[in-house]
Design a protein around this motif. Sequence first.
Motif, PDB file in Angstrom:
ATOM      1  N   GLY A   1      -9.912   2.792   2.429  1.00 12.02           N
ATOM      2  CA  GLY A   1      -9.165   3.619   3.368  1.00 12.02           C
ATOM      3  C   GLY A   1      -9.781   4.993   3.469  1.00 12.02           C
TER       4      GLY A   1
ATOM      5  N   GLN B   1      -1.622   8.744  -0.063  1.00 10.95           N
ATOM      6  CA  GLN B   1      -2.621   7.703   0.161  1.00 10.95           C
ATOM      7  C   GLN B   1      -3.956   8.047  -0.502  1.00 10.95           C
ATOM      8  OE1 GLN B   1      -2.236   4.640   1.378  1.00 10.95           O
ATOM      9  NE2 GLN B   1      -0.050   5.103   1.553  1.00 10.95           N
ATOM     10  N   ASN B   2      -4.406   7.125  -1.345  1.00 10.80           N
ATOM     11  CA  ASN B   2      -5.688   7.202  -2.035  1.00 10.80           C
ATOM     12  C   ASN B   2      -6.135   5.753  -2.202  1.00 10.80           C
ATOM     13  OD1 ASN B   2      -7.799   7.396  -3.849  1.00 10.80           O
ATOM     14  ND2 ASN B   2      -6.659   8.518  -5.417  1.00 10.80           N
ATOM     15  N   TRP B   3      -6.851   5.229  -1.205  1.00 11.64           N
ATOM     16  CA  TRP B   3      -7.135   3.788  -1.117  1.00 11.64           C
ATOM     17  C   TRP B   3      -8.627   3.568  -0.935  1.00 11.64           C
ATOM     18  CZ3 TRP B   3      -4.031  -0.124  -2.283  1.00 11.64           C
ATOM     19  CH2 TRP B   3      -4.351  -1.416  -1.860  1.00 11.64           C
TER      20      TRP B   3
ATOM     21  N   LEU C   1      -3.395   2.969   9.405  1.00  9.12           N
ATOM     22  CA  LEU C   1      -2.210   2.439   8.732  1.00  9.12           C
ATOM     23  C   LEU C   1      -1.044   2.262   9.694  1.00  9.12           C
ATOM     24  CD1 LEU C   1      -2.202   4.426   5.360  1.00  9.12           C
ATOM     25  CD2 LEU C   1      -2.383   1.948   5.598  1.00  9.12           C
TER      26      LEU C   1
ATOM     27  N   TYR D   1      -5.018   7.349   8.217  1.00  5.11           N
ATOM     28  CA  TYR D   1      -3.587   7.431   8.532  1.00  5.11           C
ATOM     29  C   TYR D   1      -3.298   6.694   9.843  1.00  5.11           C
ATOM     30  CZ  TYR D   1       0.763   9.029  10.488  1.00  5.11           C
ATOM     31  OH  TYR D   1       2.003   9.034  11.082  1.00  5.11           O
TER      32      TYR D   1
ATOM     33  N   SER E   1       4.793   8.677   0.685  1.00  3.22           N
ATOM     34  CA  SER E   1       3.675   8.020   0.006  1.00  3.22           C
ATOM     35  C   SER E   1       2.431   8.893   0.099  1.00  3.22           C
ATOM     36  CB  SER E   1       3.390   6.655   0.646  1.00  3.22           C
ATOM     37  OG  SER E   1       2.211   6.079   0.110  1.00  3.22           O
TER      38      SER E   1
ATOM     39  N   VAL F   1       0.835  -1.204   0.000  1.00  5.93           N
ATOM     40  CA  VAL F   1       0.000   0.000   0.000  1.00  5.93           C
ATOM     41  C   VAL F   1       0.871   1.255   0.000  1.00  5.93           C
ATOM     42  CG1 VAL F   1      -1.756   1.290   1.284  1.00  5.93           C
ATOM     43  CG2 VAL F   1      -1.883  -1.205   1.150  1.00  5.93           C
ATOM     44  N   PHE F   2       1.956   1.235   0.746  1.00  8.03           N
ATOM     45  CA  PHE F   2       2.840   2.399   0.834  1.00  8.03           C
ATOM     46  C   PHE F   2       3.464   2.730  -0.518  1.00  8.03           C
ATOM     47  CE2 PHE F   2       6.874   4.548   1.686  1.00  8.03           C
ATOM     48  CZ  PHE F   2       6.484   5.542   2.582  1.00  8.03           C
TER      49      PHE F   2
ATOM     50  N   SER G   1     -10.239  10.287   6.383  1.00  8.36           N
ATOM     51  CA  SER G   1      -8.875  10.259   5.867  1.00  8.36           C
ATOM     52  C   SER G   1      -7.846  10.334   6.986  1.00  8.36           C
ATOM     53  CB  SER G   1      -8.676  11.411   4.879  1.00  8.36           C
ATOM     54  OG  SER G   1      -7.496  11.246   4.141  1.00  8.36           O
TER      55      SER G   1
END
Length: 689
Positions: free
Chosen positions: A372, A367-369, A425, A422, A365, A334-335, A418
Amino acid sequence: MGKSETKELINRQLFYLKKNNKLKFLGHIFTSLSLGIISLSTTLPVSARIPEELISCDILVVGAGLSGSAAAYEGLLAGKTVCLTELTDWVGGQISSQGNSAFDEGKQQRSLQHFPRGYNILRNNIARFYNRQNPGECWVSESCFLPSHGHQLLYKQLQKAQKIGNGTLKWFPSTVVKEIKLNANNKLIQSVIAIQHSPADPGLDLYKEPLSQTIQDAYTYKDSKRFKKRIIRFEAKSQENSSANWFVIEATETGEIIALADIPYQLGLDPLNHLNPSSPTKNRDPYCVQGFTYPFAMERMTSIQTQNKPIFYDKYEPYYGYDNDNRLAHFDLVFTYRRIWSPRKGRLVKTGPLKVNEPSPGDISMQNWLWGNDYRPGTSQDNLIYTRKQLKENGQLEEGRWEGGLRTETLKKGEELSLGFYYWLVAGNTDSRLGNNIKKPSPNHRLLSGHSSPMGTMHGLSKYPYIREGRRIIGRPSYDHPDGFSINEIDISTKDYWNNFYRTSLPRPMYQRVWSTIANLESRIMTLSNRPSYLVTRRTHATIYPDSVGVTQYMIDFHPCMALSPAEKPGNLERREVRVAHGSAHPAQIPLRAMIPQKIDNLIVSGKNIATSHIAAAAYRVHGFEWSAGAAAGTLASFSLEKDILPYELVDDLPKQESGLQEFRQKLESNGNPTTFPQAMMFSYLQGK
């Protein structure tokens, strides 16, 4: 307006000028009266302020995302005066203020670099800036980079275009459109009133607070403890009589001008029909719109960092997960997925099903998941983009009461989701997709925030959310679209409509109509296999449009709304069957008719707001598409001004030959903005590519 009312209006203007020491503006008022810009029939909303400045343009571009920037770029190269407004203070949209700085591109289009000239220049400038094409060594794209650099490089590109084309760029960051004024017959936009905000205290940062806390203030005329406001009236540079003496380009992320102008548009799911046979609903559902995302940036550190649990974390924890496929349940996977900066190229290591460059301290990184920080509301209680009905109910369509058309409570939840992601994660050990005790904490990371951070905000989130779908216009009735033009699923999808799902789920008359439509579309061009259309079991190419003004290639990719409200509700699932159309799509074209709205003749619609169905919009939303549509819009505005025509006149006689249309398309091609794909690429599906 009677004499007393006229006197009152002028007195109000003079009082404002005296109070605010704006004597210089006095001349503008009487000039405006003489030119008819401010008429004696003008009435002002009670809450309105008199515009403090009149700005003239050939082209007003509202929204400085990739589409709006591309429109400005072409307008500047054509020597026009371009006014460019943007809610944030960055140009670039997806690649900058929305934090999605990883180019989503089709492999074939990328391999040929069959993009518009400005987009190719941007890609090359990024590679030169970092001395490599992929500074983040990400695996989702061939180019991942810092959002802050995306803004810097694109703005320099606009400045260079201004110099090369002898155009004039008037840049208005932190500016929102508040009102539009139409002419007497309501066919042309005559002027636009906007509000530009700046910190009330020079020591304050515009991005100390997230958008949900500032957006309503940004759309309010009055100064506040947070913002100082500057009221601007945009108008045509030329006051000569002509078909249209300026053009307004709608390039906002959610279709604000479309809503303000109250022209026909659609939101969310389309009803099941022969043009969109994979739609999951028999009725239109305007609340199920693709999810939006607040990206953030995080850095790999050499040691364990202190992580602070957000007070709202427990509410969103049931949503977070890696993926339905446990092979992707790896933090490093993911990272590195959207890693946007890596100071050194790590060795290749096997991580789950993939080999990735091993992350090391200093790597950043973005993050756009999906499971997530994608926030995916889907009901009338929590949808982000208000429908026309909702806008009327909350009064935003009344004069002077526009507030951006978004639900601020939903923006706030997206921000919280969001920031909670974080924490999940780095510290979480649950997984909504795969169960608990699979996810392992990774505390040796930190959230990057501050003015000099990749997102340029004190809170660490992007300045504006990444929007995948907004208001989509319904084009004007056309020879093959009597109810209004639109690009539909069947125009681009590679689906096999002979399979059992469609045979059994579609009503027989609809199923037969699907095939008669496909046969008609396939017969318009000779296929490479020379097969009769009645033997073709699926589309062999995307629909070929006589009015194509751009190209795009991407799969039909969904981030579906959730079934229940609130979206983060424990056990909530995606709306059923929204993903039926998910899959590959043919290299496709952007028809001019998709950019021409109903009712208003000097408004050009660009970006994600063009006329598409919900399914087609899932492919017509990525970086290259936005630039291509924007380049067409900017060129169209310049061409129309030079020829003294209105855009609809280029296509109002189709399918007959339109000489003006052919001249316009040739201009696009000669400028390096392709309107077609090479034939081999159009038929690549038959070749197994």
